[in-house]
Motif scaffolding. Structure first.
Motif, PDB file in Angstrom:
ATOM      1  N   ASP A  40       0.824  -1.202   0.000  1.00 29.31           N
ATOM      2  CA  ASP A  40       0.000   0.000   0.000  1.00 29.31           C
ATOM      3  C   ASP A  40       0.863   1.257   0.000  1.00 29.31           C
ATOM      4  N   ARG A  41       1.922   1.267   0.823  1.00 28.57           N
ATOM      5  CA  ARG A  41       2.812   2.422   0.862  1.00 28.57           C
ATOM      6  C   ARG A  41       3.586   2.571  -0.441  1.00 28.57           C
ATOM      7  N   SER A  44       1.133   4.023  -3.024  1.00 31.04           N
ATOM      8  CA  SER A  44       0.729   5.405  -2.730  1.00 31.04           C
ATOM      9  C   SER A  44       1.861   6.401  -2.962  1.00 31.04           C
ATOM     10  N   PRO A  48       1.245   6.971  -7.343  1.00 34.70           N
ATOM     11  CA  PRO A  48       0.037   7.573  -6.758  1.00 34.70           C
ATOM     12  C   PRO A  48      -1.127   7.692  -7.744  1.00 34.70           C
ATOM     13  N   TYR A  51      -3.197   4.484  -7.752  1.00 37.01           N
ATOM     14  CA  TYR A  51      -3.608   3.956  -6.453  1.00 37.01           C
ATOM     15  C   TYR A  51      -5.058   3.462  -6.473  1.00 37.01           C
TER      16      TYR A  51
END
Length: 231
Positions: A40-41, A44, A48, A51
């Motif tokens: 997820d990081r 993101s 981005p 996402y």
């Protein structure tokens, strides 16, 4: 908690099996979810614009379901294999909870090689997750260092570093506990490592993740200020 409150150190055979199942289940689920959080990081920060496509609500639900389902099957396999072994070296565990390496010490069957093989496969999977996390963070840090704003870099690092600390503590201590050679085994070392991987990371989760919330920080400060004023 029951043993602490009632000052006893006994547990039933069924209770011990349930404890092993729940321990392995939650450990497997936590590792899977920590790996998902790393992904997820990565998305993101590094991708981005994609996402919403890569990590929509359906994708998140599928990943969470896969984490819990795989942890359930993994735990069931370990528990069934461990408690199918005959125990002939007494019934006293040198630990404050039921743990597979301690149970294997009570077994006199050569079939515990199956469990050792499972532990080896487990270590390979854990190592694979760890390598994926490290590779992801290398890409994340490269992307963060290209951010021109110092405030933006600080925000990105503050998001990633707590997660990386928990992952490192959890994975390294768990691997050392289950894969250390018998010559390194001692009651005090086993106890310390077990506390590190089973107690410390879950205890740190609220502190690491919740206290990053500004509103929660403000409420805690207000509460502490009120307590000091009363005294």
């Amino acid at each position: 908690m029951h043993n602490s409150l009632w000052d006893t150190s006994n547990i039933s055979y069924t209770g011990c099996a349930a404890q092993v199942f729940l321990l392995i289940f939650f450990m497997g689920a936590e590792l899977s979810l920590l790996t998902i959080m790393c992904y997820d990081r990565y998305v993101s920060i590094c991708k981005p614009l994609h996402y919403g496509t890569l990590l929509g609500s359906r994708a998140c639900a599928h990943m969470a379901a896969a984490a819990w389902a795989s942890a359930f099957l993994y735990s069931l396999l370990h528990t069934a294999n461990t408690f199918s072994l005959p125990l002939c070296h007494g019934n006293a565990l040198g630990q404050f909870f039921c743990e597979i390496p301690q149970i294997l010490k009570l077994s006199c069957s050569k079939s515990n090689l199956r469990e050792l093989g499972l532990l080896g496969v487990s270590a390979f999977l854990v190592f694979g997750c760890f390598v994926f996390i490290v590779f992801s963070y290398v890409q994340i840090f490269r992307a963060v260092l290209r951010i021109p704003s110092e405030q933006g870099r600080h925000k990105a690092f503050s998001t990633c570093l707590p997660h990386l600390v928990v992952v490192s503590l959890f994975v390294c201590t768990a691997l050392l506990t289950y894969l250390k050679p018998p010559s390194m085994s001692s009651p005090s070392l086993d106890l310390a490592l077990s506390v590190l991987y089973s107690v410390v990371p879950p205890a740190l989760n609220p502190l690491i993740y919740s206290l990053r919330n500004q509103e929660l920080k403000a409420e805690v400060c207000t509460l502490m200020t009120g307590c000091f004023q009363k005294h």
